[in-house]
Design a protein around this motif. Structure first.
Motif, PDB file in Angstrom:
ATOM      1  N   HIS A  10      -9.877   5.415  29.854  1.00 28.87           N
ATOM      2  CA  HIS A  10      -9.773   3.968  29.637  1.00 28.87           C
ATOM      3  C   HIS A  10     -10.624   3.533  28.444  1.00 28.87           C
ATOM      4  CE1 HIS A  10      -9.615  -0.328  30.313  1.00 28.87           C
ATOM      5  NE2 HIS A  10     -10.932  -0.356  30.393  1.00 28.87           N
ATOM      6  N   GLN A  13      -8.822   4.390  25.344  1.00 30.39           N
ATOM      7  CA  GLN A  13      -7.675   3.505  25.132  1.00 30.39           C
ATOM      8  C   GLN A  13      -8.107   2.180  24.501  1.00 30.39           C
ATOM      9  OE1 GLN A  13      -6.005   3.250  29.094  1.00 30.39           O
ATOM     10  NE2 GLN A  13      -4.340   4.663  28.600  1.00 30.39           N
ATOM     11  N   SER A  68      -8.776  12.701  23.389  1.00 33.36           N
ATOM     12  CA  SER A  68      -7.648  11.997  23.992  1.00 33.36           C
ATOM     13  C   SER A  68      -6.561  12.966  24.421  1.00 33.36           C
ATOM     14  CB  SER A  68      -7.072  10.979  23.006  1.00 33.36           C
ATOM     15  OG  SER A  68      -8.024   9.984  22.690  1.00 33.36           O
ATOM     16  N   VAL A 204      -4.972  -3.536  26.699  1.00 31.96           N
ATOM     17  CA  VAL A 204      -5.503  -2.516  27.605  1.00 31.96           C
ATOM     18  C   VAL A 204      -6.870  -2.903  28.187  1.00 31.96           C
ATOM     19  CG1 VAL A 204      -4.247  -0.635  26.521  1.00 31.96           C
ATOM     20  CG2 VAL A 204      -6.510  -1.228  25.657  1.00 31.96           C
TER      21      VAL A 204
END
Length: 258
Positions: A10, A13, A68, A204
């Motif tokens: 997260h 992101q 990632s 996000v």
């Protein structure tokens, strides 16, 4: 640092829209910095910061693309540990072990300076970003007119936003107010690239609605920079200089044909 795959995924992101690509002028900008209670990424114009309480160690650079890719298909609840050992970054993700060379020193990562004395207020984040995104579609993009490659925010009550490319103009008024402590500051020129990064980050970001006002964000600004903060996420933007055209004079006062 000890965390979970879901948590770090997260964080990446949120930071991702601000991470520079392979053609970055400074290769160090392809990484993210984690440590001292937060994680951040950015270029020389826009930075994204997210609170990360578990990152208690000294800041360290992490390779965004490789990290990632590694975390993409690993179950979110999997424990994750990151340690620096000399010139190597060591990752332990469940039974997986990975090592990366240290991509640089966190102290060398460029960071936008503090705002200093600021003005600001609360804005409806959804409406603010929706309007900014809409008018940004009419901004110039040919690289020859930096002032027109921005969304112009006219301060006051109501706030007004405008975008123009010399041939087209879009503008809108928002039912909210912002005023500067300095009475000479009337407009903020936000580069369209920063508007697009902000929209991607907001998509996000974990939302925290208020009882009556939806998703509110704290906006702080000077003549040189602006920050947009909601919950644990802050976006800091370097504003463009110059004077936006007086577009009000181009808008007809009457429309004889209907």
């Amino acid at each position: 640092m000890k965390t979970t795959v879901q948590r770090l995924r997260h964080v990446l992101q949120v930071l991702g829209p601000a991470v520079a690509g392979k053609k970055a002028f400074l290769p160090i900008l392809r990484n993210v910095v984690v440590g001292q209670g937060r994680a951040w990424a950015g270029d020389l114009e826009t930075a994204v910061i997210i609170d990360m309480a578990e990152a208690v160690e000294e800041p360290v650079l992490l390779p965004y693309i490789h990290l990632s890719a590694l975390l993409k298909k690993i179950p979110g609840a999997t424990p994750l540990t990151i340690d620096r050992d000399g010139n190597r970054i060591k990752l332990t993700v469940g039974s997986i072990r990975a090592e990366y060379p240290v991509p640089g020193e966190a102290a060398d990562f460029p960071f936008l300076p503090p705002l200093g004395s600021v003005s600001g207020g609360q804005v409806d984040a959804d409406l603010f970003l929706k309007t900014a995104g809409a008018v940004s579609e009419y901004a110039a993009s040919d690289g020859s007119r930096p002032v027109l490659e921005c969304v112009c925010i006219t301060l006051g009550d109501p706030i007004e936003m405008a975008g123009a490319d010399g041939f087209r103009l879009a503008w809108g008024k928002l039912p909210m107010g912002l005023a500067a402590q300095d009475n000479t500051l009337k407009q903020l020129l936000v580069p369209t690239a920063a508007v697009h990064i902000l929209a991607k980050v907001w998509k996000v970001t974990e939302k925290h609605p208020t009882a009556d006002s939806g998703h509110m964000a704290a906006l702080k600004f000077t003549k040189d920079a602006l920050t947009f903060q909601h919950g644990a996420v802050t976006v800091r933007i370097k504003l463009a200089g110059g004077q936006f055209p007086v577009y009000e004079d181009l808008i007809p006062k009457e429309f004889p044909h209907k």
